[in-house]
Design a protein around this motif. Structure first.
Motif, PDB file in Angstrom:
ATOM      1  N   SER A  39       1.642   3.711  -3.620  1.00  0.00           N
ATOM      2  CA  SER A  39       0.425   4.203  -4.250  1.00  0.00           C
ATOM      3  C   SER A  39       0.755   5.504  -4.988  1.00  0.00           C
ATOM      4  N   HIS A  75       1.751   8.062 -11.703  1.00  0.00           N
ATOM      5  CA  HIS A  75       0.937   7.100 -12.463  1.00  0.00           C
ATOM      6  C   HIS A  75       1.130   7.324 -13.970  1.00  0.00           C
ATOM      7  N   ASP A  91       0.809  -1.225   0.000  1.00  0.00           N
ATOM      8  CA  ASP A  91       0.000   0.000   0.000  1.00  0.00           C
ATOM      9  C   ASP A  91       0.840   1.272   0.000  1.00  0.00           C
ATOM     10  N   ASP A 120       0.748   8.946  -7.133  1.00  0.00           N
ATOM     11  CA  ASP A 120      -0.131  10.070  -7.420  1.00  0.00           C
ATOM     12  C   ASP A 120      -0.282  10.173  -8.942  1.00  0.00           C
TER      13      ASP A 120
END
Length: 183
Positions: free
Chosen positions: A27, A33, A24, A29
Motif C-alpha cells: 500500500s 504513489h 495489502d 504512501d
C-alpha cells in the motif's frame, strides 16, 4: 523494438502476496504513489493474467475518487491497452482485449509495433514469459516487510539470468525501487 518489463511489488523476503493471497502490504504512501503515476507513463500496453486483470479493475472507476493522486493514476491506467490471458473469461472491459494467440506470439507481435514499453504482470504469466526469454527488464519495488510465506515473485527455474542494475531509488517509507536489464 519495444521492451517487455516485468513490474511487481514485493516483500523483502520475496513474496508478491501473503499466505492468504492478500497484497495489502503493498500500500503506497503519497511519495511512492506519485512515483507509480510517473512510472506508468513509460508504458502504453499492459499484458495481464486473469487474476491480476480482475484485481486491476478497481482502476476502471477510481477516477471518481476524491484523491487527485488516485485520479491521476486511474486516468493513466484507463488509457493503456490491456491484453488479457485467460481460459475462463469470455469478455473484458475498458481498453482491454482477450489474447487470441500464444503468449510468445502476442508478445512478439506487441514488441514489433511502434510505441512505448510493454508491462507484463501476474506471477504465473510472467513466469511463462521468463521461461520463454521474453522479458527485457525487471522493475521491483521492495517493501520493508517480511511476510514469511505466500506467492513468490519468481518460479523455480533451471538457468540463472545475469542482470545489470539500471536504476535505483529509495523512498522515505523505506521502500526501494530497482530496475534491472538483461545483459
Amino acid at each position: 523494438m519495444r521492451d517487455i518489463v516485468y513490474s511487481f511489488q514485493v516483500s523483502l523476503d520475496g513474496y508478491i502476496e501473503d499466505a492468504s493471497g492478500s497484497i495489502d502490504f503493498a500500500s503506497p504512501d503519497a511519495e511512492l504513489h506519485q512515483y507509480f503515476n510517473d512510472y506508468e507513463k513509460a508504458f502504453d500496453t499492459h499484458v495481464y493474467g486473469r487474476r491480476l486483470y480482475e484485481m486491476m479493475q478497481y482502476w476502471e472507476t477510481a477516477d471518481q475518487e476524491d484523491e487527485p493522486i488516485v485520479v491521476e493514476y486511474a486516468k493513466t491506467w484507463q488509457a493503456l491497452e490491456k491484453v488479457v490471458f485467460s481460459r475462463t473469461l469470455d469478455s473484458v472491459t475498458g481498453n482491454a482485449r482477450l489474447a487470441t494467440q500464444s503468449l510468445a506470439e502476442e508478445l512478439q507481435a506487441l514488441k514489433a509495433l511502434h510505441g512505448k514499453q510493454i508491462a507484463i504482470g501476474g506471477a504465473t504469466l510472467a513466469a511463462e514469459a521468463f521461461k520463454l526469454g521474453l522479458i527485457d527488464r525487471y522493475h521491483v519495488v521492495i517493501y520493508p516487510i517480511l511476510l514469511g510465506g505466500g506467492k513468490r515473485m519468481f518460479p523455480v527455474f533451471d538457468q540463472p539470468e545475469a542482470l545489470r542494475l539500471a536504476e535505483t531509488r529509495v523512498f522515505e517509507s523505506g521502500c526501494l525501487a530497482l530496475s534491472y536489464e538483461k545483459i
